[in-house]
Design a protein around this motif. Structure first.
Motif, mmCIF file in Angstrom:
data_model
loop_
_atom_site.group_PDB
_atom_site.id
_atom_site.type_symbol
_atom_site.label_atom_id
_atom_site.label_comp_id
_atom_site.label_asym_id
_atom_site.label_seq_id
_atom_site.Cartn_x
_atom_site.Cartn_y
_atom_site.Cartn_z
ATOM 1 N N VAL A 97 5.530 3.213 11.350
ATOM 2 C CA VAL A 97 5.398 4.667 11.315
ATOM 3 C C VAL A 97 4.466 5.073 12.449
ATOM 4 C CG1 VAL A 97 4.605 6.642 9.964
ATOM 5 C CG2 VAL A 97 5.773 4.729 8.830
ATOM 6 N N PRO A 98 4.875 6.003 13.310
ATOM 7 C CA PRO A 98 4.015 6.405 14.439
ATOM 8 C C PRO A 98 2.637 6.848 13.962
ATOM 9 C CG PRO A 98 6.214 7.327 14.687
ATOM 10 C CD PRO A 98 6.163 6.717 13.317
ATOM 11 N N SER A 99 1.612 6.425 14.682
ATOM 12 C CA SER A 99 0.243 6.783 14.318
ATOM 13 C C SER A 99 0.060 8.297 14.287
ATOM 14 C CB SER A 99 -0.736 6.166 15.331
ATOM 15 O OG SER A 99 -2.053 6.534 15.050
ATOM 16 N N GLY A 100 -0.498 8.793 13.206
ATOM 17 C CA GLY A 100 -0.764 10.214 13.077
ATOM 18 C C GLY A 100 0.424 11.055 12.686
ATOM 19 N N SER A 101 1.577 10.418 12.449
ATOM 20 C CA SER A 101 2.768 11.185 12.099
ATOM 21 C C SER A 101 2.607 11.876 10.745
ATOM 22 C CB SER A 101 3.990 10.264 12.047
ATOM 23 O OG SER A 101 5.124 10.967 11.574
ATOM 24 N N LYS A 102 3.017 13.138 10.690
ATOM 25 C CA LYS A 102 2.990 13.895 9.446
ATOM 26 C C LYS A 102 4.404 14.219 8.961
ATOM 27 C CE LYS A 102 -1.516 15.962 10.458
ATOM 28 N NZ LYS A 102 -2.282 17.238 10.643
ATOM 29 N N ALA A 103 5.391 13.528 9.541
ATOM 30 C CA ALA A 103 6.781 13.774 9.159
ATOM 31 C C ALA A 103 6.985 13.480 7.674
ATOM 32 C CB ALA A 103 7.709 12.919 10.012
ATOM 33 N N LYS A 104 7.606 14.399 6.962
ATOM 34 C CA LYS A 104 7.847 14.223 5.530
ATOM 35 C C LYS A 104 8.861 13.112 5.259
ATOM 36 C CE LYS A 104 6.754 19.022 4.358
ATOM 37 N NZ LYS A 104 7.263 20.302 3.780
ATOM 38 N N PHE A 105 9.627 12.785 6.271
ATOM 39 C CA PHE A 105 10.647 11.751 6.121
ATOM 40 C C PHE A 105 10.055 10.455 5.590
ATOM 41 C CE2 PHE A 105 12.674 8.080 8.361
ATOM 42 C CZ PHE A 105 13.845 8.037 7.625
ATOM 43 N N TYR A 106 8.904 10.035 6.143
ATOM 44 C CA TYR A 106 8.328 8.747 5.766
ATOM 45 C C TYR A 106 7.813 8.766 4.326
ATOM 46 C CZ TYR A 106 8.584 8.005 10.788
ATOM 47 O OH TYR A 106 9.032 7.896 12.082
ATOM 48 N N SER A 107 7.151 9.835 3.934
ATOM 49 C CA SER A 107 6.655 9.911 2.558
ATOM 50 C C SER A 107 7.810 9.990 1.573
ATOM 51 C CB SER A 107 5.722 11.104 2.384
ATOM 52 O OG SER A 107 6.377 12.317 2.730
ATOM 53 N N ALA A 108 8.871 10.723 1.938
ATOM 54 C CA ALA A 108 10.049 10.804 1.065
ATOM 55 C C ALA A 108 10.715 9.437 0.939
ATOM 56 C CB ALA A 108 11.036 11.831 1.618
ATOM 57 N N LEU A 109 10.754 8.694 2.035
ATOM 58 C CA LEU A 109 11.354 7.364 2.022
ATOM 59 C C LEU A 109 10.541 6.416 1.143
ATOM 60 C CD1 LEU A 109 13.837 6.136 3.386
ATOM 61 C CD2 LEU A 109 12.376 5.399 5.272
ATOM 62 N N GLN A 110 9.228 6.521 1.231
ATOM 63 C CA GLN A 110 8.365 5.666 0.414
ATOM 64 C C GLN A 110 8.548 5.926 -1.079
ATOM 65 O OE1 GLN A 110 4.644 6.705 2.204
ATOM 66 N NE2 GLN A 110 4.672 4.996 3.650
ATOM 67 N N LYS A 111 8.806 7.186 -1.434
ATOM 68 C CA LYS A 111 9.011 7.525 -2.842
ATOM 69 C C LYS A 111 10.366 7.060 -3.355
ATOM 70 C CE LYS A 111 6.029 11.622 -2.681
ATOM 71 N NZ LYS A 111 5.999 13.120 -2.733
ATOM 72 N N SER A 112 11.370 7.103 -2.504
ATOM 73 C CA SER A 112 12.735 6.786 -2.936
ATOM 74 C C SER A 112 13.054 5.304 -2.876
ATOM 75 C CB SER A 112 13.751 7.550 -2.065
ATOM 76 O OG SER A 112 13.553 8.944 -2.153
ATOM 77 N N ALA A 113 12.322 4.559 -2.056
ATOM 78 C CA ALA A 113 12.637 3.151 -1.832
ATOM 79 C C ALA A 113 11.545 2.251 -2.390
ATOM 80 C CB ALA A 113 12.799 2.895 -0.332
ATOM 81 N N LEU A 114 11.859 0.983 -2.500
ATOM 82 C CA LEU A 114 10.832 -0.025 -2.758
ATOM 83 C C LEU A 114 10.115 -0.240 -1.433
ATOM 84 C CD1 LEU A 114 9.444 -2.152 -4.500
ATOM 85 C CD2 LEU A 114 11.260 -3.738 -3.876
ATOM 86 N N SER A 115 8.867 0.224 -1.336
ATOM 87 C CA SER A 115 8.166 0.272 -0.051
ATOM 88 C C SER A 115 7.032 -0.734 0.011
ATOM 89 C CB SER A 115 7.608 1.677 0.189
ATOM 90 O OG SER A 115 8.635 2.642 0.162
ATOM 91 N N MET A 116 6.843 -1.291 1.196
ATOM 92 C CA MET A 116 5.718 -2.171 1.464
ATOM 93 C C MET A 116 5.208 -1.878 2.868
ATOM 94 S SD MET A 116 7.071 -5.818 -0.088
ATOM 95 C CE MET A 116 5.479 -6.607 0.125
ATOM 96 N N GLU A 117 3.874 -1.885 3.018
ATOM 97 C CA GLU A 117 3.267 -1.694 4.332
ATOM 98 C C GLU A 117 2.603 -2.990 4.766
ATOM 99 O OE1 GLU A 117 -0.002 1.077 6.720
ATOM 100 O OE2 GLU A 117 0.259 1.304 4.548
ATOM 101 N N PHE A 118 2.926 -3.409 5.973
ATOM 102 C CA PHE A 118 2.392 -4.659 6.496
ATOM 103 C C PHE A 118 1.422 -4.345 7.626
ATOM 104 C CE2 PHE A 118 6.510 -5.611 4.675
ATOM 105 C CZ PHE A 118 6.204 -6.679 3.847
ATOM 106 N N ARG A 119 0.145 -4.440 7.313
ATOM 107 C CA ARG A 119 -0.882 -4.178 8.309
ATOM 108 C C ARG A 119 -1.123 -5.423 9.152
ATOM 109 N NH1 ARG A 119 -5.346 -0.864 4.653
ATOM 110 N NH2 ARG A 119 -3.949 0.856 4.054
ATOM 111 N N VAL A 120 -1.588 -5.202 10.353
ATOM 112 C CA VAL A 120 -1.911 -6.315 11.246
ATOM 113 C C VAL A 120 -2.980 -7.184 10.592
ATOM 114 C CG1 VAL A 120 -2.945 -6.918 13.466
ATOM 115 C CG2 VAL A 120 -1.274 -5.057 13.329
ATOM 116 N N VAL A 121 -2.761 -8.480 10.621
ATOM 117 C CA VAL A 121 -3.757 -9.414 10.080
ATOM 118 C C VAL A 121 -4.901 -9.520 11.083
ATOM 119 C CG1 VAL A 121 -4.183 -11.785 9.334
ATOM 120 C CG2 VAL A 121 -1.995 -10.681 8.806
ATOM 121 N N GLU A 122 -6.092 -9.113 10.659
ATOM 122 C CA GLU A 122 -7.245 -9.149 11.551
ATOM 123 C C GLU A 122 -7.630 -10.598 11.847
ATOM 124 O OE1 GLU A 122 -8.462 -6.532 12.912
ATOM 125 O OE2 GLU A 122 -7.359 -5.027 11.746
ATOM 126 N N ALA A 123 -8.296 -10.759 12.996
ATOM 127 C CA ALA A 123 -8.675 -12.109 13.429
ATOM 128 C C ALA A 123 -9.471 -12.846 12.358
ATOM 129 C CB ALA A 123 -9.475 -12.034 14.731
#
Length: 328
Positions: A97-123
């Protein structure tokens, strides 16, 4: 439907691959598997693909990558499929998801789908990730020194680390654990000192040893700010154990790090709350110096260690490295 987001591409793709494997019948793969890119697919074509029923199989699998590239109309098509999935469709949407994006598309997708966020593994989390990956993917115990050695040798490229783990799993040939010796045999060069072992020296208050190994660590590519961040994280964990014991520490550790409690709790016996506050204050001071003062990374970290040494004393009567001035 599945939505795998976040900036860590390797983990997104690995999870998407497992979903594809779970739903797709290999015998009918050519008929029931489509891979699309958001910036390349037209809304009409996307709607047609998503509406196509499975052929000679229970499921049809569609993977859409580069979710940010979907046009407004294509996003509507995806949301419609998410809210009312066609029979037999396993839709996998993958992308950052683009940094700072406020598009409702992503939040709607997260609600409708089985969602997972994969953050960068820090050193600092790489050894923990490697230990877990060795267990999950290969059923092997990766000893902590081996995990640290592997992370030091390879860096933070998870795809390369995963590949090296697979080589190690094949190399140990049925043995239950991977040691530093196996890592050295398969990977080759291992730095003489790694950042995690060095952070342990500081937490063990073996300051003279940490001073002696600092040049080697910096020559291997570490920088002052990164070392301060790592030290601060280690001492914060010690502080949690000092203040509230193992339970307090484990509550604050993320799932990948909880095994660290076994290492940190014994270290906490060497510290008081006042010691922790002093060390954290000195690390904050050094972080500011690194960002504002005309000091080299080595000068700034040496000064920090000397200030800790002045408070805690030399470990085991060890002598200071010849270049380092004795604190008054």
């Amino acid at each position: 439907m599945f939505f795998f987001a976040g900036d860590e591409e390797y983990l997104r793709e690995a999870t998407a691959a497992r979903v594809v494997e779970a739903f797709l019948d290999p015998a009918t793969r050519d008929f029931n598997f489509d891979q699309l890119r958001g910036g390349d697919v037209a809304p009409e074509a996307l709607a047609s693909i998503l509406a196509t029923p499975p052929m000679m199989a229970e499921h049809r699998v569609v993977v859409i990558r580069d979710v940010a590239g979907l046009s407004a109309k294509a996003r509507d098509v995806v949301l419609a499929a998410a809210e009312s999935p066609p029979t037999g469709l396993a839709l996998v949407v993958v992308g950052a998801v683009p940094s700072g994006s406020k598009a409702k598309f992503y939040s709607a997708l997260q609600k409708s789908a089985l969602s997972m966020e994969f953050r960068v593994v820090e050193a600092n989390d790489l050894p923990a990730w490697l230990v877990q990956q060795a267990s999950d993917a290969h059923g092997l115990e990766l000893e902590l020194p081996a995990a640290r050695a592997l992370a030091s040798a390879i860096g933070s490229q998870l795809g390369v680390l995963g590949s090296e783990l697979a080589k190690l799993a094949a190399y140990v040939q049925g043995r239950s654990a991977i040691t530093v010796e196996e890592v050295r045999a398969v990977v080759g060069y291992i730095p003489r000192v790694d950042r995690w072992a060095w952070f342990d020296l500081v937490a063990e208050r073996r300051i003279v040893e940490a001073l002696g190994l600092l040049p080697t660590l910096l020559e291997a590519g570490e920088n002052g700010v990164g070392l301060v961040i790592g030290m601060t994280g280690q001492i914060l964990r010690v502080g949690l154990a000092v203040a509230g014991g193992r339970d307090a520490l484990e509550r604050e550790l993320n799932p990948r790090q909880r095994w660290l409690a076994n290492r940190v709790v014994p270290l906490a016996l060497r510290w008081s709350a006042e010691d922790v506050d002093f060390a954290l204050g000195e690390m904050l001071r050094t972080d500011r110096l690194l960002k504002t003062a005309p000091l080299s990374d080595r000068q700034a970290i040496e000064e920090l260690l000397l200030r800790l040494l002045a408070r805690f004393g030399a470990d085991n009567g060890a002598a200071l490295p010849s270049r380092v001035p004795v604190p008054s």
